[in-house]
Design an enzyme around this catalytic site. Structure first.
Site, short mmCIF file in Angstrom:
data_model
loop_
_atom_site.label_atom_id
_atom_site.label_comp_id
_atom_site.label_asym_id
_atom_site.label_seq_id
_atom_site.Cartn_x
_atom_site.Cartn_y
_atom_site.Cartn_z
CE LYS A 57 54.18 -11.72 37.83
NZ LYS A 57 53.78 -12.36 36.58
CG ASN A 82 43.91 -10.74 36.38
OD1 ASN A 82 43.20 -11.13 35.46
ND2 ASN A 82 43.56 -9.74 37.18
CE1 TYR A 141 53.34 -8.38 39.05
CE2 TYR A 141 55.32 -7.44 40.04
CZ TYR A 141 54.68 -8.01 38.96
OH TYR A 141 55.38 -8.24 37.79
CB SER A 146 58.26 -9.84 39.00
OG SER A 146 58.61 -8.53 39.40
N1 LIG Z 1 57.60 -5.10 32.04
C1 LIG Z 1 58.44 -5.44 33.02
O1 LIG Z 1 59.47 -4.77 33.26
C2 LIG Z 1 58.18 -6.66 33.84
C3 LIG Z 1 57.12 -7.52 33.58
N2 LIG Z 1 56.96 -8.67 34.35
C4 LIG Z 1 55.88 -9.61 34.08
O2 LIG Z 1 55.81 -9.88 32.69
C5 LIG Z 1 54.45 -10.08 32.29
C6 LIG Z 1 54.13 -9.12 31.16
O3 LIG Z 1 54.28 -7.80 31.64
P1 LIG Z 1 54.13 -6.53 30.69
O4 LIG Z 1 54.22 -6.96 29.28
O5 LIG Z 1 55.03 -5.50 31.20
O6 LIG Z 1 52.64 -6.11 31.06
P2 LIG Z 1 51.54 -5.48 30.08
O7 LIG Z 1 50.46 -4.98 30.96
O8 LIG Z 1 52.18 -4.58 29.10
O9 LIG Z 1 51.03 -6.79 29.33
C7 LIG Z 1 50.27 -7.77 29.95
C8 LIG Z 1 49.31 -8.33 28.91
O10 LIG Z 1 48.57 -9.38 29.53
C9 LIG Z 1 47.20 -9.20 29.23
N3 LIG Z 1 46.43 -9.74 30.35
C10 LIG Z 1 46.38 -9.27 31.61
N4 LIG Z 1 45.56 -10.02 32.36
C11 LIG Z 1 45.08 -10.98 31.53
C12 LIG Z 1 44.18 -12.05 31.71
N5 LIG Z 1 43.56 -12.27 32.87
N6 LIG Z 1 43.94 -12.86 30.66
C13 LIG Z 1 44.52 -12.65 29.45
N7 LIG Z 1 45.37 -11.63 29.23
C14 LIG Z 1 45.65 -10.82 30.26
C15 LIG Z 1 46.99 -7.71 29.05
O11 LIG Z 1 45.86 -7.44 28.22
C16 LIG Z 1 48.30 -7.27 28.42
O12 LIG Z 1 48.26 -7.28 27.01
C17 LIG Z 1 53.60 -9.85 33.53
O13 LIG Z 1 53.28 -11.11 34.09
C18 LIG Z 1 54.50 -9.07 34.46
O14 LIG Z 1 54.19 -9.32 35.80
C19 LIG Z 1 57.81 -8.97 35.37
C20 LIG Z 1 58.84 -8.12 35.69
C21 LIG Z 1 59.10 -6.91 34.96
O1 LIG Z 2 57.55 -6.66 37.90
C1 LIG Z 2 57.65 -5.52 37.47
O2 LIG Z 2 58.81 -4.84 37.71
C2 LIG Z 2 59.16 -3.67 36.95
C3 LIG Z 2 60.22 -2.91 37.75
O3 LIG Z 2 59.68 -2.57 39.00
P1 LIG Z 2 59.68 -1.05 39.52
O4 LIG Z 2 58.94 -1.11 40.83
O5 LIG Z 2 61.12 -0.67 39.68
O6 LIG Z 2 59.00 -0.22 38.46
C4 LIG Z 2 57.91 -2.83 36.70
O7 LIG Z 2 58.25 -1.68 35.92
C5 LIG Z 2 56.88 -3.69 35.98
O8 LIG Z 2 55.70 -2.96 35.69
C6 LIG Z 2 56.51 -4.85 36.86
O9 LIG Z 2 55.65 -5.73 36.17
#
Ligand SMILES: NC(=O)C1=CN([C@@H]2O[C@H](COP(=O)(O)OP(=O)(O)OC[C@H]3O[C@@H](n4cnc5c(N)ncnc54)[C@H](O)[C@@H]3O)[C@@H](O)[C@H]2O)C=CC1
Ligand SMILES: O=C1O[C@H](COP(=O)(O)O)[C@@H](O)[C@H](O)[C@H]1O
Length: 249
Positions: free
Chosen positions: A152, A86, A148, A111
């Site tokens: 990234k 993914n 993970y 990330s």
């Molecule tokens: N939420 C956070 O605090 C952080 C998020 N990120 C990165 O930001 C991005 C988005 O994260 P979130 O919105 O929190 O996650 P989330 O899980 O809420 O959203 C991810 C979305 O991507 C879709 N998805 C997953 N695998 C897929 C695939 N193979 N093909 C098509 N769609 C796919 C899922 O259905 C979901 O809607 C990720 O890459 C995550 O690693 C990085 C650091 C922190």
């Molecule tokens: O990359 C990500 O980081 C946030 C923060 O990390 P955490 O280990 O302090 O929770 C995480 O919440 C998020 O799911 C992840 O995609």
């Protein structure tokens, strides 16, 4: 004219934060492997596809100016087979298709976990506190603390390659901890890397608009507690965060 932007992973938390503020500002194409629900599904062009489906990604990317690539497995504890598919394979599929479709820029959701192993036992928990002056600024080598984070760091390196080899503009945003309405409670690390929803939207807006070659920036709010520098995001993107986790303590 309005720029057209492909948003992958549009149905997730980061995608929602972006669309909540910017839904009207761009001509969006929304991609997710799960069918989108809610208002954005009705008002915007959306595609249900897996990010490793090369044909579907090429079709979705055709004619867009910018890609914001969020789709992937966001779990810090995600196993290798999932992040390989993914996060790494998915990101390579997007970058290759972007080059072939003459896309101008790709903004990649990296990330904090790409550099998580800087948080050594010697540095923590002081690192998460206001008096500590240690800063990461994006020029350091990646230092992931889990697979993970490795995925990234691999995405950032793929971005570097596609920039150097093909001239694609790539901005890697090392997102901290996106949490709605307030910073995480009783979690110093999360407070030091809090990214509010409105700062998240503003940061990605700037990454769509600004001119750059290849960049790594940190995506956090202007927290008093911090160990990520915001200098590069401010200088190159014009990022001006409005939130600070200290205001919620
Ligand atoms: N939420 C956070 O605090 C952080 C998020 N990120 C990165 O930001 C991005 C988005 O994260 P979130 O919105 O929190 O996650 P989330 O899980 O809420 O959203 C991810 C979305 O991507 C879709 N998805 C997953 N695998 C897929 C695939 N193979 N093909 C098509 N769609 C796919 C899922 O259905 C979901 O809607 C990720 O890459 C995550 O690693 C990085 C650091 C922190
Ligand atoms: O990359 C990500 O980081 C946030 C923060 O990390 P955490 O280990 O302090 O929770 C995480 O919440 C998020 O799911 C992840 O995609």
């Amino acid at each position: 004219m309005e720029q057209s932007v492909l948003l992958t992973g549009a149905g997730g938390r980061v995608g929602t934060a972006i669309l909540d503020d910017l839904a009207e500002d761009y001509d969006w194409r929304l991609l997710d492997r799960e069918p989108l629900t809610g208002e954005y599904a009705e008002t915007h062009d959306s595609v249900v596809a897996d990010i490793v489906d090369e044909t579907a990604v090429r079709e979705a990317i055709e004619g867009v100016d910018v890609v914001i690539h969020l789709a992937g497995d966001p779990r810090p504890e995600a196993p290798w087979d999932s992040v390989l598919r993914n996060n790494i394979d998915g990101t390579q599929t997007v970058l290759e298709a972007a080059v072939d479709a003459d896309v101008e820029k790709v903004v990649f959701a990296s990330s904090n976990h790409a550099v998580g192993a800087f948080e050594t036992d010697e540095r923590t928990p002081d690192l998460y506190r206001v008096h500590d002056e240690f800063r990461l600024d994006g020029t350091e080598l990646p230092r992931p603390g889990n697979l993970y984070g490795v995925s990234k760091a691999a995405g950032e390196t793929l971005g570097r390659y596609y920039h150097d080899e093909y001239g694609l503009s790539v901005c890697c945003v090392r997102i901290g901890n996106l949490t709605k309405d307030h910073p995480p409670v009783d979690y110093e690390r999360g407070q030091a890397m809090w990214l509010s929803y409105r700062d998240c939207a503003h940061l990605f807006d700037r990454a769509i608009e600004a001119d750059y070659g290849y960049e790594i920036v940190y995506g956090i709010s202007d927290n008093d507690r911090k160990y990520y520098s915001l200098e590069r995001a401010r200088e190159v993107l014009g990022y001006e965060p409005r939130d600070n986790s200290a205001a919620h303590e």
